[in-house]
Design an enzyme around this catalytic site. Structure first.
Site, PDB file in Angstrom:
ATOM      1  CG  HIS A 132     -11.913   4.068   3.267  1.00 15.78           C
ATOM      2  ND1 HIS A 132     -12.989   5.320   3.340  1.00 15.78           N
ATOM      3  CD2 HIS A 132     -10.695   4.314   2.647  1.00 15.78           C
ATOM      4  CE1 HIS A 132     -11.848   6.359   3.625  1.00 15.78           C
ATOM      5  NE2 HIS A 132     -10.162   6.285   3.401  1.00 15.78           N
ATOM      6  CG  ASN A 182      -1.529   1.092   1.538  1.00 17.96           C
ATOM      7  OD1 ASN A 182      -2.375   1.806   0.316  1.00 17.96           O
ATOM      8  ND2 ASN A 182      -2.744   1.591   2.404  1.00 17.96           N
ATOM      9  CD  GLU A 212      -7.831  -1.010   4.209  1.00 15.70           C
ATOM     10  OE1 GLU A 212      -8.675  -0.134   3.452  1.00 15.70           O
ATOM     11  OE2 GLU A 212      -7.235  -0.459   4.863  1.00 15.70           O
ATOM     12  NE  ARG A 231      -6.438   1.106  -0.164  1.00 18.46           N
ATOM     13  CZ  ARG A 231      -6.219   2.718   0.410  1.00 18.46           C
ATOM     14  NH1 ARG A 231      -5.073   3.607   1.193  1.00 18.46           N
ATOM     15  NH2 ARG A 231      -7.429   3.984   0.680  1.00 18.46           N
ATOM     16  NE  ARG A 282      -8.151  12.685   1.308  1.00 15.78           N
ATOM     17  CZ  ARG A 282      -7.888  11.535   1.618  1.00 15.78           C
ATOM     18  NH1 ARG A 282      -8.937  10.772   0.995  1.00 15.78           N
ATOM     19  NH2 ARG A 282      -7.801  10.492   2.352  1.00 15.78           N
TER      20      ARG A 282
END
Length: 395
Positions: free
Chosen positions: A181, A9, A380, A93, A242
């Site tokens: 996600h 990732n 993940e 990812r 963000r």
């Protein structure tokens, strides 16, 4: 030799990784090691631990090491420390798969070109995923690489959920709500039957993935029904830096009245807003919760308020609510945020057991609560390992 799969990732200055023993469908028990290459481009550091958290590596790399050099260190370390294992694939990812990729894919030149065309939709993430893919291709020629997309989980949503109210010519060319996600949501959906029980896991569930990036997803029967993020990972909840949901008119005002360029607006929305922008000093939730600064309290209040608003919206999309799941960094570790969200959601029927909330969970509600609340750690990397194994097995 035993087979092993490397999971990557890649970010702008770090690469998180894990290594799984590959046989059948990978499980948590197959984790060989995990770690991170951090501060890439500066005083880069390499750290790794085994599946039980015991340190295996802790070293500083050459000053200014880039992503390729850092990955070279990692690959050489793996070859020296796992002599009984042979690397057979790398799973990545990848944040944005656009409208094209609804499932994980074996990476080739055409896939890389397609991912490049999506950089504008995920400028914080996509370039670094591509860089890691190309570095592995150079350092380990011939190694199978698989891209697993954060957008894929939401592909099956109905057009009324995914399309904007824009001219069809624009939606047809790919301007739509994608959601993100997805790898985290897919993992949570996969473990709900074991954690919640089969009947509840198939009911109306909202999952709150609350981390430096934050979003929420409404699920039924383990499938995505609606989600808070849209065309890019800017939409929805306010995040560490963000902005979250924003009136499009604000962007027009900043450009037309304040004279901000597109690059300046991009920097503002991706790097200078969210918890950091509101507090003025930090994007870390634990720091903000511990602070007496009123701006820190304002940032936390807005974060909780927006979660509560989004929860009501997603419950409406489901036609009701049976369970709420917290996951990711803030969701798993900030009991105060969970407490406040659950209190605000009492109108939905959520009750909170204070002792369970500050303990190990996973259920945070007392018996008899109309709507139950849960905390479930996400994984993940395990989902990526499973997908990578499936893709290379099908070749």
């Amino acid at each position: 030799m035993k087979d092993a799969i490397l999971i990557l990732n890649a970010g702008s200055s770090s690469i998180k990784f894990s290594l799984f023993h590959s046989h059948g469908v990978p499980s948590k028990a197959d984790l060989l090691c995990e770690g991170q290459l951090s501060r890439i481009g500066q005083s880069a550091h390499f750290g790794a631990a085994d599946g039980k958290g015991n340190a295996l590596a802790d070293q500083t790399l050459r000053q200014g090491s880039n992503h390729e050099e850092a990955l070279d260190v990692l690959l050489n370390w793996i070859s020296r420390h796992f002599l009984e294992h042979e690397l057979v694939a790398a799973g990545h990812r990848v944040v944005h798969g656009g409208a094209l990729y609804a499932v994980p894919v074996l990476i080739d030149g055409k896939v890389i070109d397609a991912l490049r065309r999506l950089i504008a939709l995920a400028p914080l993430h996509q370039p670094h995923h591509i860089a890691a893919i190309e570095a592995i291709e150079k350092l380990h020629p011939g190694l199978s690489q698989v891209a697993c997309f954060d957008t894929s989980f939401h592909h099956a949503q109905a057009p009324v959920v995914t399309n904007f109210a824009l001219p069809r010519s624009l939606t047809d060319e790919g301007i739509r709500r994608y959601g993100f996600h997805g790898l985290s949501y897919e993992y949570i959906a996969s473990v709900l039957p074991q954690v919640m029980g089969l009947e509840l896991s198939r009911a109306r569930i909202v999952v709150a993935h609350l981390g430096s990036g934050a979003s929420m997803c409404a699920m039924q029967n383990g499938k995505s029904v609606a989600t808070s993020m849209g065309f890019t990972a800017l939409d929805g909840l306010p995040m560490s830096r963000r902005c979250g949901s924003l009136d499009p008119g604000v962007i027009l005002y900043l450009m037309q009245e304040k004279g901000l360029s597109a690059d300046a607006v991009t920097k503002l929305l991706y790097h200078d807003c969210g918890l950091f922008g509101i507090s003025g000093f930090s994007d870390d939730m634990q720091t903000l919760l511990a602070s007496a600064d009123p701006h820190a309290a304002e940032a936390v209040d807005l974060f909780v308020y927006r979660i509560s608003r989004e929860l009501g919206s997603l419950a409406a999309a489901l036609g009701g609510l049976d369970g709420l799941v917290f996951t990711a960094g803030i969701g798993e570790h900030a009991a105060e945020i969970r407490r406040r969200v659950c209190i605000d959601a009492s109108w939905l029927g959520i009750e909170l057991d204070a002792r369970a909330n500050t303990g190990d969970g996973p259920c945070l509600s007392p018996a008899g609560s109309k709507v139950s609340a849960w905390v479930i750690p996400t994984d993940e990397d395990l989902i990526i390992a499973q997908h990578t194994q499936q893709v290379i097995t099908r070749r």
